[in-house]
Design a protein around this motif. Structure first.
Motif, PDB file in Angstrom:
ATOM      1  N   ASN A  62       4.544   5.772 -16.030  1.00 32.83           N
ATOM      2  CA  ASN A  62       4.432   4.642 -15.457  1.00 32.83           C
ATOM      3  C   ASN A  62       3.852   3.403 -16.448  1.00 32.83           C
ATOM      4  O   ASN A  62       5.149   2.318 -15.856  1.00 32.83           O
ATOM      5  CB  ASN A  62       3.598   4.632 -14.286  1.00 32.83           C
ATOM      6  N   GLU A  63       2.803   3.627 -17.309  1.00 31.81           N
ATOM      7  CA  GLU A  63       3.258   2.303 -17.567  1.00 31.81           C
ATOM      8  C   GLU A  63       4.516   1.920 -18.869  1.00 31.81           C
ATOM      9  O   GLU A  63       4.985   0.555 -18.391  1.00 31.81           O
ATOM     10  CB  GLU A  63       1.795   2.038 -19.013  1.00 31.81           C
ATOM     11  N   ASP A  64       4.923   2.914 -19.285  1.00 34.85           N
ATOM     12  CA  ASP A  64       6.114   2.763 -20.655  1.00 34.85           C
ATOM     13  C   ASP A  64       7.729   1.893 -19.307  1.00 34.85           C
ATOM     14  O   ASP A  64       8.013   1.513 -20.044  1.00 34.85           O
ATOM     15  CB  ASP A  64       6.480   4.085 -21.064  1.00 34.85           C
ATOM     16  N   GLY A  65       7.107   2.599 -17.935  1.00 36.74           N
ATOM     17  CA  GLY A  65       8.014   2.648 -17.114  1.00 36.74           C
ATOM     18  C   GLY A  65       8.685   1.125 -16.652  1.00 36.74           C
ATOM     19  O   GLY A  65       9.605   0.527 -16.742  1.00 36.74           O
ATOM     20  N   TYR A  66       7.012   0.593 -16.589  1.00 36.22           N
ATOM     21  CA  TYR A  66       7.184  -0.402 -15.914  1.00 36.22           C
ATOM     22  C   TYR A  66       7.372  -1.820 -17.609  1.00 36.22           C
ATOM     23  O   TYR A  66       8.502  -2.757 -17.090  1.00 36.22           O
ATOM     24  CB  TYR A  66       5.726  -1.087 -15.752  1.00 36.22           C
ATOM     25  N   ARG A  67       6.829  -1.102 -18.476  1.00 43.11           N
ATOM     26  CA  ARG A  67       7.249  -1.816 -19.702  1.00 43.11           C
ATOM     27  C   ARG A  67       9.270  -1.637 -19.809  1.00 43.11           C
ATOM     28  O   ARG A  67       8.742  -2.955 -20.617  1.00 43.11           O
ATOM     29  CB  ARG A  67       6.377  -1.884 -20.540  1.00 43.11           C
ATOM     30  N   LYS A  68       9.131  -1.394 -19.893  1.00 48.20           N
ATOM     31  CA  LYS A  68      10.985  -1.378 -20.134  1.00 48.20           C
ATOM     32  C   LYS A  68      11.523  -1.689 -18.929  1.00 48.20           C
ATOM     33  O   LYS A  68      12.069  -2.200 -19.505  1.00 48.20           O
ATOM     34  CB  LYS A  68      12.213   0.840 -20.004  1.00 48.20           C
ATOM     35  N   LEU A  69      12.147  -1.605 -17.823  1.00 45.91           N
ATOM     36  CA  LEU A  69      12.114  -2.430 -16.473  1.00 45.91           C
ATOM     37  C   LEU A  69      11.288  -3.988 -17.212  1.00 45.91           C
ATOM     38  O   LEU A  69      12.609  -4.986 -16.917  1.00 45.91           O
ATOM     39  CB  LEU A  69      11.037  -2.100 -15.300  1.00 45.91           C
ATOM     40  N   ILE A  70      10.506  -3.931 -17.142  1.00 43.21           N
ATOM     41  CA  ILE A  70       9.843  -5.745 -17.893  1.00 43.21           C
ATOM     42  C   ILE A  70      11.289  -6.599 -19.128  1.00 43.21           C
ATOM     43  O   ILE A  70      11.439  -7.272 -19.083  1.00 43.21           O
ATOM     44  CB  ILE A  70       8.501  -6.229 -17.933  1.00 43.21           C
ATOM     45  N   ASP A  71      10.965  -5.714 -19.325  1.00 43.26           N
ATOM     46  CA  ASP A  71      11.814  -5.382 -21.413  1.00 43.26           C
ATOM     47  C   ASP A  71      13.565  -6.285 -20.795  1.00 43.26           C
ATOM     48  O   ASP A  71      14.211  -7.165 -21.345  1.00 43.26           O
ATOM     49  CB  ASP A  71      12.270  -4.739 -22.125  1.00 43.26           C
ATOM     50  N   TRP A  72      14.070  -4.628 -19.956  1.00 43.89           N
ATOM     51  CA  TRP A  72      15.365  -4.987 -19.122  1.00 43.89           C
ATOM     52  C   TRP A  72      15.061  -6.617 -18.500  1.00 43.89           C
ATOM     53  O   TRP A  72      16.554  -6.905 -18.434  1.00 43.89           O
ATOM     54  CB  TRP A  72      15.687  -3.827 -18.885  1.00 43.89           C
ATOM     55  N   LEU A  73      14.819  -7.436 -17.751  1.00 45.33           N
ATOM     56  CA  LEU A  73      15.392  -8.489 -17.206  1.00 45.33           C
ATOM     57  C   LEU A  73      15.133  -9.306 -18.054  1.00 45.33           C
ATOM     58  O   LEU A  73      15.164  -9.965 -19.088  1.00 45.33           O
ATOM     59  CB  LEU A  73      13.558  -8.763 -16.230  1.00 45.33           C
ATOM     60  N   PRO A  74      16.010 -10.290 -17.287  1.00 44.57           N
ATOM     61  CA  PRO A  74      16.780 -11.058 -18.690  1.00 44.57           C
ATOM     62  C   PRO A  74      15.544 -12.600 -18.313  1.00 44.57           C
ATOM     63  O   PRO A  74      14.173 -12.067 -17.811  1.00 44.57           O
ATOM     64  CB  PRO A  74      17.891 -11.919 -17.414  1.00 44.57           C
ATOM     65  N   ASN A  75      15.484 -12.774 -19.170  1.00 43.54           N
ATOM     66  CA  ASN A  75      14.996 -14.285 -19.943  1.00 43.54           C
ATOM     67  C   ASN A  75      14.665 -15.023 -18.494  1.00 43.54           C
ATOM     68  O   ASN A  75      15.813 -15.767 -18.385  1.00 43.54           O
ATOM     69  CB  ASN A  75      14.167 -14.481 -21.416  1.00 43.54           C
ATOM     70  N   PRO A  76      13.615 -15.793 -18.582  1.00 42.43           N
ATOM     71  CA  PRO A  76      13.722 -16.640 -17.363  1.00 42.43           C
ATOM     72  C   PRO A  76      14.352 -18.322 -17.689  1.00 42.43           C
ATOM     73  O   PRO A  76      13.267 -18.730 -19.122  1.00 42.43           O
ATOM     74  CB  PRO A  76      12.579 -16.978 -16.295  1.00 42.43           C
ATOM     75  N   ILE A  77      14.729 -19.243 -17.202  1.00 43.72           N
ATOM     76  CA  ILE A  77      14.960 -20.353 -17.416  1.00 43.72           C
ATOM     77  C   ILE A  77      13.928 -21.033 -16.258  1.00 43.72           C
ATOM     78  O   ILE A  77      14.418 -21.216 -15.620  1.00 43.72           O
ATOM     79  CB  ILE A  77      16.187 -20.449 -17.189  1.00 43.72           C
ATOM     80  N   ILE A  78      13.423 -21.659 -16.951  1.00 45.77           N
ATOM     81  CA  ILE A  78      12.806 -22.972 -15.944  1.00 45.77           C
ATOM     82  C   ILE A  78      13.257 -23.946 -16.014  1.00 45.77           C
ATOM     83  O   ILE A  78      13.489 -24.903 -17.277  1.00 45.77           O
ATOM     84  CB  ILE A  78      11.173 -23.347 -16.803  1.00 45.77           C
ATOM     85  N   ILE A  79      13.712 -24.850 -15.232  1.00 42.07           N
ATOM     86  CA  ILE A  79      14.797 -26.571 -15.360  1.00 42.07           C
ATOM     87  C   ILE A  79      13.601 -27.571 -14.214  1.00 42.07           C
ATOM     88  O   ILE A  79      12.957 -27.374 -13.574  1.00 42.07           O
ATOM     89  CB  ILE A  79      16.392 -26.484 -14.303  1.00 42.07           C
ATOM     90  N   HIS A  80      13.094 -28.162 -14.750  1.00 40.66           N
ATOM     91  CA  HIS A  80      12.285 -29.323 -15.018  1.00 40.66           C
ATOM     92  C   HIS A  80      13.350 -30.828 -14.203  1.00 40.66           C
ATOM     93  O   HIS A  80      13.485 -31.045 -14.926  1.00 40.66           O
ATOM     94  CB  HIS A  80      10.694 -29.840 -15.608  1.00 40.66           C
ATOM     95  N   ASP A  81      12.329 -31.464 -13.255  1.00 42.11           N
ATOM     96  CA  ASP A  81      13.202 -32.619 -13.030  1.00 42.11           C
ATOM     97  C   ASP A  81      12.164 -33.611 -13.024  1.00 42.11           C
ATOM     98  O   ASP A  81      11.889 -33.757 -11.986  1.00 42.11           O
ATOM     99  CB  ASP A  81      14.312 -32.688 -11.907  1.00 42.11           C
ATOM    100  N   THR A  82      12.216 -34.427 -13.516  1.00 37.89           N
ATOM    101  CA  THR A  82      11.236 -35.208 -13.558  1.00 37.89           C
ATOM    102  C   THR A  82      12.249 -36.607 -13.306  1.00 37.89           C
ATOM    103  O   THR A  82      11.112 -37.720 -13.470  1.00 37.89           O
ATOM    104  CB  THR A  82      11.329 -36.010 -15.517  1.00 37.89           C
ATOM    105  N   SER A  83      13.278 -36.754 -12.667  1.00 39.27           N
ATOM    106  CA  SER A  83      13.466 -37.657 -12.186  1.00 39.27           C
ATOM    107  C   SER A  83      12.890 -38.573 -10.996  1.00 39.27           C
ATOM    108  O   SER A  83      12.270 -37.970  -9.989  1.00 39.27           O
ATOM    109  CB  SER A  83      14.782 -37.972 -12.041  1.00 39.27           C
TER     110      SER A  83
END
Length: 83
Positions: A62-83
């Motif tokens: 199960n740990e290996d399955g979840y690890r593969k799932l996390i690895d396959w997910l795209p990298n998150p992008i954070i947009i921070h608006d300072t205006s």
């Protein structure tokens, strides 16, 4: 689920009981009861150990399955608006 530990522990219990009887060169009813109790305890301990090994293997899968799932997910992008 494999029953390796059960087989090993029961075999050891039986061989020990037979070995004791051969060394003492007598075998009484109380020896049969003692051997039976030891064999039942060996069976139970082996059963629990085999269950532990089975669930540890499942946990690892199960740990290996979840690890593969996390690895396959795209990298998150954070947009921070300072205006």
């Amino acid at each position: 689920m494999k029953k390796t530990a059960q087989i090993v522990l029961i075999s050891i219990s039986i061989l020990f009981s037979v070995g004791q009887a051969v060394i003492k060169q007598t075998f009484h009813f109380s020896d049969i009861i003692d051997a039976t109790i030891a064999t039942v305890i060996a069976w139970f301990v082996g059963w629990q150990y085999d269950k532990l090994q089975y669930f540890a293997k499942k946990k690892k899968e199960n740990e290996d399955g979840y690890r593969k799932l996390i690895d396959w997910l795209p990298n998150p992008i954070i947009i921070h608006d300072t205006s």
